[in-house]
Design an enzyme around this catalytic site. Structure first.
Site, PDB file in Angstrom:
ATOM      1  N   LYS A  13      83.971  23.152  33.321  1.00 51.87           N
ATOM      2  CA  LYS A  13      84.675  24.500  32.954  1.00 51.87           C
ATOM      3  C   LYS A  13      84.094  24.630  31.580  1.00 51.87           C
ATOM      4  O   LYS A  13      84.005  23.823  30.693  1.00 51.87           O
ATOM      5  CB  LYS A  13      85.935  24.427  33.046  1.00 51.87           C
ATOM      6  N   LYS A  23      72.151  29.236  33.309  1.00 52.93           N
ATOM      7  CA  LYS A  23      73.079  30.084  34.282  1.00 52.93           C
ATOM      8  C   LYS A  23      72.889  31.728  34.151  1.00 52.93           C
ATOM      9  O   LYS A  23      73.335  32.251  33.060  1.00 52.93           O
ATOM     10  CB  LYS A  23      74.607  29.557  34.464  1.00 52.93           C
ATOM     11  N   CYS A  34      80.382  44.370  68.590  1.00 51.47           N
ATOM     12  CA  CYS A  34      81.002  43.726  69.665  1.00 51.47           C
ATOM     13  C   CYS A  34      81.722  42.452  69.484  1.00 51.47           C
ATOM     14  O   CYS A  34      81.334  41.909  68.745  1.00 51.47           O
ATOM     15  CB  CYS A  34      80.050  43.647  70.867  1.00 51.47           C
ATOM     16  N   ASN A  51      88.204  37.576  38.725  1.00 51.21           N
ATOM     17  CA  ASN A  51      89.029  36.636  37.645  1.00 51.21           C
ATOM     18  C   ASN A  51      88.545  37.319  36.137  1.00 51.21           C
ATOM     19  O   ASN A  51      87.722  37.924  36.025  1.00 51.21           O
ATOM     20  CB  ASN A  51      88.747  35.483  37.414  1.00 51.21           C
ATOM     21  N   CYS A 101      78.985  35.009  31.941  1.00 47.25           N
ATOM     22  CA  CYS A 101      80.460  35.602  32.206  1.00 47.25           C
ATOM     23  C   CYS A 101      80.468  37.069  31.794  1.00 47.25           C
ATOM     24  O   CYS A 101      79.916  37.389  30.840  1.00 47.25           O
ATOM     25  CB  CYS A 101      81.124  34.736  31.490  1.00 47.25           C
ATOM     26  N   CYS A 153      81.055  49.669  71.089  1.00 46.54           N
ATOM     27  CA  CYS A 153      79.651  49.832  71.040  1.00 46.54           C
ATOM     28  C   CYS A 153      79.155  51.262  71.437  1.00 46.54           C
ATOM     29  O   CYS A 153      78.489  51.815  70.774  1.00 46.54           O
ATOM     30  CB  CYS A 153      78.994  48.703  71.980  1.00 46.54           C
TER      31      CYS A 153
HETATM   32  C1  LIG Z   1      88.665  31.781  37.755  1.00 45.52           C
HETATM   33  C2  LIG Z   1      87.243  31.690  37.460  1.00 45.52           C
HETATM   34  C3  LIG Z   1      86.521  31.132  36.398  1.00 45.52           C
HETATM   35  C4  LIG Z   1      85.123  31.203  36.189  1.00 45.52           C
HETATM   36  N1  LIG Z   1      84.893  30.502  34.949  1.00 45.52           N
HETATM   37  C5  LIG Z   1      83.548  30.114  34.604  1.00 45.52           C
HETATM   38  C6  LIG Z   1      83.268  29.564  33.479  1.00 45.52           C
HETATM   39  O1  LIG Z   1      83.954  29.151  32.790  1.00 45.52           O
HETATM   40  N2  LIG Z   1      81.776  29.353  33.341  1.00 45.52           N
HETATM   41  C7  LIG Z   1      80.808  29.667  34.222  1.00 45.52           C
HETATM   42  O2  LIG Z   1      79.635  29.450  33.876  1.00 45.52           O
HETATM   43  N3  LIG Z   1      81.322  30.314  35.186  1.00 45.52           N
HETATM   44  C8  LIG Z   1      82.652  30.429  35.539  1.00 45.52           C
HETATM   45  N4  LIG Z   1      82.877  31.049  36.681  1.00 45.52           N
HETATM   46  C9  LIG Z   1      82.038  31.709  37.528  1.00 45.52           C
HETATM   47  C10 LIG Z   1      81.804  30.354  38.882  1.00 45.52           C
HETATM   48  O3  LIG Z   1      81.088  29.175  38.173  1.00 45.52           O
HETATM   49  C11 LIG Z   1      80.741  30.834  40.058  1.00 45.52           C
HETATM   50  O4  LIG Z   1      79.413  31.200  39.308  1.00 45.52           O
HETATM   51  C12 LIG Z   1      81.110  32.182  40.603  1.00 45.52           C
HETATM   52  O5  LIG Z   1      82.725  32.091  41.102  1.00 45.52           O
HETATM   53  C13 LIG Z   1      80.370  32.189  41.852  1.00 45.52           C
HETATM   54  O6  LIG Z   1      80.665  31.209  42.873  1.00 45.52           O
HETATM   55  P1  LIG Z   1      81.671  31.321  44.019  1.00 45.52           P
HETATM   56  O7  LIG Z   1      81.494  32.528  45.057  1.00 45.52           O
HETATM   57  O8  LIG Z   1      81.772  29.905  44.967  1.00 45.52           O
HETATM   58  O9  LIG Z   1      83.098  31.263  43.768  1.00 45.52           O
HETATM   59  C14 LIG Z   1      84.220  31.410  37.074  1.00 45.52           C
HETATM   60  C15 LIG Z   1      84.864  31.751  38.185  1.00 45.52           C
HETATM   61  C16 LIG Z   1      86.166  32.150  38.463  1.00 45.52           C
HETATM   62  C17 LIG Z   1      86.606  32.364  39.918  1.00 45.52           C
HETATM   63  S1  SF4 Z   2      82.518  43.901  74.801  1.00 47.75           S
HETATM   64 FE1  SF4 Z   2      80.917  44.430  73.776  1.00 47.75          FE
HETATM   65  S2  SF4 Z   2      79.415  45.466  75.284  1.00 47.75           S
HETATM   66 FE2  SF4 Z   2      81.710  45.531  76.164  1.00 47.75          FE
HETATM   67  S3  SF4 Z   2      82.517  47.538  75.588  1.00 47.75           S
HETATM   68 FE3  SF4 Z   2      82.995  46.076  73.912  1.00 47.75          FE
HETATM   69  S4  SF4 Z   2      81.541  46.114  72.389  1.00 47.75           S
HETATM   70 FE4  SF4 Z   2      80.511  47.139  74.374  1.00 47.75          FE
END
Ligand SMILES: Cc1cc2nc3c(=O)[nH]c(=O)nc-3n(C[C@H](O)[C@H](O)[C@H](O)COP(=O)(O)O)c2cc1C
Ligand code: SF4
Ligand SMILES: Cc1cc2nc3c(=O)[nH]c(=O)nc-3n(C[C@H](O)[C@H](O)[C@H](O)COP(=O)(O)OP(=O)(O)OC[C@H]3O[C@@H](n4cnc5c(N)ncnc54)[C@H](O)[C@@H]3O)c2cc1C
Ligand code: SF4
Ligand code: SF4
Lengths: 435, 448
Positions: free
Chosen positions: B45, B172, B412, B73, B134, B347
């Site tokens: 962190k 980053k 579908c 967040n 950030c 569809c």
């Molecule tokens: C609550 C929270 C706090 C975060 N704090 C940091 C941080 O302190 N430093 C950082 O580089 N990224 C921070 N991030 C970003 C994450 O490291 C990461 O880049 C981002 O969440 C995308 O990945 P994910 O889709 O797997 O969550 C934070 C993300 C969240 C949700």
């Molecule tokens: S199941 Fe798929 S192909 Fe059949 S009616 Fe629904 S969307 Fe169309």
């Protein structure tokens, strides 16, 4: 009308309780929102099911209830009593796909129950009074739907009901684990809030209220009287204590019997849904045993397979291909057994008679038709079965002022069919009057 | 079993799965549990001068019943004293010498960077990650994404850190920039040894409509935050691929953004990542998800006959091309499997309202819309398809009119029911070739 809480029916809880918000949303999200959805076509009132479900998913519960009530004013009781497995849910695309279908009934209950809570703002405001008035006979689902839709458009609607309670079979006949009488009466009160008047204890044709009087005083009449008394077997020993008509017993159990009453050995005669209902109710109320006697094979029963399946799980025994030939009573006249004969193709096989001991026998082989009422209205005809004749799309009879629908026309279907008929009659009248 | 170990600019890791710098890497105790679960590395962190956080801090977008499709967040960097963090880094490295610890850093002056880097390296960090990403709180103080958005500043601060660092420096990057390649090249210019991307996307996650306050709510107000989780994966994949195919960027990349399982990870690696970092999926389901990531990735590599994860790296980069180089002669059309169809007709609606009006129902001829390319009426197939499940509700495709857009297949609900099938199209051709050869005039233009 307030009912005492300690009624025997209240010993049975809902089998399908109301969904919590998260349950409802989770199920609603699963709905695919089908185009030209097959579930809609399987609903006798053609509720726009995908639309009401998506509104639950978005949190628009009020709008969801409106979508339901636009097509089915008794969408609340229907949500609880409809045999959905045979209707909407049976045709949900998930069913054919072999996956859990959308619980349409329970979602409908969620929306209608939530949106009509007393603390919620009124969902509908009736339009200004018009100079038309309609009399309705019988306060069952057919008349309630018809009267409600009329009242919302400003038409004066007054229902005459012979019983002391309104609601028809919703109040007096539905299995308590689906709908309790007090909930049916709440729905009746909700319909009354649109301005519908109900006079209970008035039997049209008797009590000096003739058909002619109604025709003279009202712009139109709707007949929604349902069916009559339980049919009797007509075998020796039937009259006397211990042998009851099924719907009469259910009405007693729902409205008058008190909790604590014990049930002994019960035999139910019949193979329809009323027979299965009474058997399940007795089993769930703790009867020592419940045996159904049906004169043909299980496959031929008119009751729904899913209901019979439930009955078996609850301990109901089924005696197939047997038919009562008499009731056995003690010297004091108490019922001790039912005498049955084995049957083939519905006919008794001589020499196969035997007794099934019991202290209660419920006869569920049908209900009489109230054909006498037709003669109160010139032009209204009765078919060979004793049902009133009407055009299903409009509810019109042979008398231009008289409309009808529900069980008295179809011979006994579901609440939702009665609602569809009542609604169609109301729409016909409103269109004719240009409202 | 395929070899999952990697070498990230000299940093050896037992597998490519690292925890991103975020709450799952707040403390040594957590990171040791994560290593026990199978994670190969962790980016601590972000360290710097401790900050003060607000309550609440997170908001999310749920997609139907799937919770936290996107997470937002407004938390800042670590709120714990630096000395405590350093003591824990030392302890983790002592107990887990083969696992990777990268110290994420954020501070202001050159002198601050010097001291911070030295302390972290003394504590045993295997590498450093400069948090130039950030997008909330810290950027308003001149740090985080306010650096990542200024290539000159980014290169300059990276160069400062390289003066002091003995271990590799990862930069980053923030996705909140107009041109990621510019930022990537600046990291290279500053001497960075690797790149991590993406940090979170600047966002407002929702609005509390009763209080009229954006979310997440802090009293009667809120602020913009950073968005991450499954929702941002496509954005991250694009930014990653843009760097991976850039000639001037040869340093390794640690891919981040919405990775939740081995398949996501494999996609990042195929588009050029050496390691991958995960935050949201761990915040949602815990460290235990790494078990499936390791197993799934190695099964996949075995299945594809790859001996090492390094063979997968960058495999899809070359096939990421400009639109103008795509083959205009290639043609697909939709085919519906009547046996699988459940008759929902999604569809049909999708094609009619959102695509090319060429899926129909019912066994009769249909009038094509006036704008159709094909002439005459659309005719149903013979024999008319009657499905095992959907009966006569199975729709049919007016094939001459189908443009092969994929929409029906995407809506579908039954997997494998609609497939896109290759049909003979025109001769191979591209827009760029047309431009080169002066064939790029399409009739019906502004001057026709
Ligand atoms: C609550 C929270 C706090 C975060 N704090 C940091 C941080 O302190 N430093 C950082 O580089 N990224 C921070 N991030 C970003 C994450 O490291 C990461 O880049 C981002 O969440 C995308 O990945 P994910 O889709 O797997 O969550 C934070 C993300 C969240 C949700
Ligand atoms: S199941 Fe798929 S192909 Fe059949 S009616 Fe629904 S969307 Fe169309
Ligand atoms: C035991 C039982 C269980 C059932 N369970 C279900 C179920 O689970 N789900 C379902 O959908 N359907 C069920 N049904 C069927 C359903 O109840 C009926 O289809 C529905 O109630 C018909 O509505 P209706 O308005 O036509 O008649 P009813 O509900 O029968 O109402 C008719 C009303 O008219 C009154 N009336 C009759 N004659 C006169 C007169 N001359 N003057 C004044 N009033 C009069 C009656 O007292 C009654 O209140 C069940 C039926 C029975 C018998
Ligand atoms: S058929 Fe089922 S899935 Fe389709 S709209 Fe109706 S309830 Fe929803
Ligand atoms: S996740 Fe933990 S810290 Fe956050 S609000 Fe819930 S209990 Fe509190």
């Amino acid at each position: 009308m307030a009912l005492p809480q300690d009624r025997l029916e209240n010993a049975l809880d809902d089998k399908k309780p109301t969904f919590s918000e998260s349950e409802a949303r989770a199920e609603a999200e699963r709905c695919l929102y089908c185009a030209d959805a097959p579930c809609i076509k399987a609903c006798p009132t053609e509720i726009d099911i995908p639309t009401f479900i998506k509104k639950i998913a978005s949190g628009n519960v009020r709008g969801s209830a409106k979508t339901i009530f636009d097509q089915n004013l008794l969408g609340y009781s229907c949500s609880r009593v409809c045999p959905v497995e045979e209707l909407c849910v049976g045709d949900c695309v998930y069913t054919g796909w072999g996956r859990d279908p959308i619980p349409i009934g329970r979602l409908q209950r969620y929306a209608t129950e939530k949106a009509t809570k007393p603390e919620e703002k009124a969902l509908f405001t009736p339009k200004a009074r018009k100079d038309k008035k309609v009399a309705l006979i019988g306060a069952g689902p057919a008349s309630l739907a018809c009267a409600g839709y009329l009242a919302l458009e400003g038409v004066e609607a007054i229902i005459f009901e012979k019983r002391a309670v309104a609601g028809g079979l919703n109040t007096t006949g539905i299995a308590p684990y689906k709908l309790h009488a007090q909930d049916a009466l709440h729905e009746v009160e909700w319909v009354q809030s649109f301005g519908v008047k109900i006079e209970t204890g008035v039997e049209v044709g008797k009590d000096h209220l003739t058909g002619q009087k109604l025709l003279d005083a009202y712009d139109a009449v709707f007949i929604g009287v349902g069916l009559g008394e339980d049919t009797k077997l007509g075998v020796p020993g039937e009259d006397g204590p211990g042998v009851v008509g099924a719907t009469a017993w259910i009405e007693e159990m729902k409205l008058h019997k008190k909790q604590g009453e014990k049930l002994g050995h019960v035999v139910v005669v019949g193979g329809g849904n009323t027979a299965i209902d009474v058997a399940r109710e007795c089993a769930l109320l703790g009867a020592a045993s419940v045996t159904m006697v049906y004169r043909r094979s299980a496959k031929e029963m008119s009751g729904y397979a899913h209901e019979m399946e439930g009955a078996r799980v609850e301990g109901v025994q089924l005696v197939e291909s047997a038919q009562p030939v008499g009731f056995v009573r003690s010297a004091q006249g108490e019922l001790t057994a039912i005498r049955v004969a084995r049957t083939e193709g519905g006919k008794n096989i001589p020499g196969t008679e035997y007794e099934i001991p019991c202290d209660l026998a419920a006869v569920a082989i049908g209900q009489s038709k109230l054909r006498a009422l037709a003669s109160e209205f010139p032009g209204v005809e009765v078919d060979a079965r004793g049902c009133l004749k009407a055009d299903p799309a409009t509810g019109r009879t042979g008398n231009a002022k008289v409309f009808t629908g529900g069980d008295c026309v179809n011979g006994g279907k579901e609440v939702v069919n009665a609602v569809a008929d009542g609604r169609n009659a109301a729409r016909t009248l409103l269109a004719a009057w240009g409202f | 079993m395929a070899d999952l170990s990697i070498d990230f600019c000299g940093i050896k890791s037992p597998n490519p799965f690292w925890l991103a710098s975020a709450p799952p890497t707040n403390t040594g105790e957590q990171i040791m549990r994560a290593f026990d679960a199978g994670w190969g590395g962790a980016v601590w962190k972000t360290l710097g001068d401790p900050i003060v956080n607000v309550t609440s801090r997170f908001g999310a977008v749920d997609l139907g019943t799937y919770k936290m499709m996107g997470l937002n967040n407004i938390e800042l960097i670590t709120d714990r004293p630096l000395e405590v963090n350093l003591r824990e880094i030392r302890e983790v490295k002592r107990r887990y010498p083969k696992h990777v610890i990268i110290a994420s850093l954020m501070t202001e002056t050159k002198e601050d960077w010097r001291v911070l880097i030295q302390k972290c390296e003394d504590a045993g960090a295997d590498g450093l990650e400069l948090n130039f990403g950030c997008p909330h709180g810290m950027c308003e103080r001149g740090m985080g994404s306010s650096v990542g958005q200024e290539p000159k500043l980014l290169a300059e601060i990276t160069a400062w850190t390289k003066e002091f660092a003995k271990t590799p420096v990862l930069v980053k990057l923030t996705p909140n920039t107009g041109d990621i390649v510019e930022a990537g090249l600046a990291a290279v210019a500053g001497g960075g040894d690797g790149i991590s991307l993406i940090n979170t996307v600047k966002s407002i996650v929702g609005v509390d409509l009763d209080r009229m306050v954006p979310l997440p709510r802090v009293g009667n107000a809120s602020t913009n935050g950073g968005y991450c989780g499954p929702a941002v994966k496509p954005i991250a994949l694009h930014l990653l691929a843009a760097l991976a195919r850039e000639e001037g960027i040869k340093i390794p990349i640690s891919g981040i953004g919405g990775i939740s399982n081995w398949r996501d990870a494999a996609e990042f690696i195929a588009l050029g990542s050496t390691s991958v970092q995960v935050c949201t999926a761990v915040m949602h389901y815990g460290y235990r998800i790494v078990e499936d990531m390791i197993e799934g990735l190695s099964n996949f590599l075995d299945e594809k006959g790859m001996k090492s994860v390094n063979e997968l790296r960058g495999k899809a980069v070359g096939n990421y091309q400009e639109w103008g180089d795509l083959d205009l002669g290639y043609k697909l059309i939709a085919k519906i499997d009547a046996e699988k169809c459940i008759g929902c007709q999604l569809c049909v609606t999708a094609c009619h309202d959102g695509a090319h009006q060429c899926i129909f129902t019912g066994n009769e001829e249909k009038t094509r819309p006036p704008h159709a390319h094909a002439h005459g009426k659309a005719t149903p197939p013979t024999p008319f398809p009657i499905g095992k499940i959907a009966g006569p509700r199975v729709p049919w495709v007016d094939e001459p009119e189908c443009v092969g857009c994929n929409l029906c297949q995407l809506v579908c609900p039954v997997s494998g029911c609609i497939t896109m099938q290759e049909v003979p199209g025109g001769a191979a051709d591209t827009w760029n070739a047309r431009v080169r050869e002066g064939r790029n005039k399409v009739p019906g233009g502004i001057h026709d």
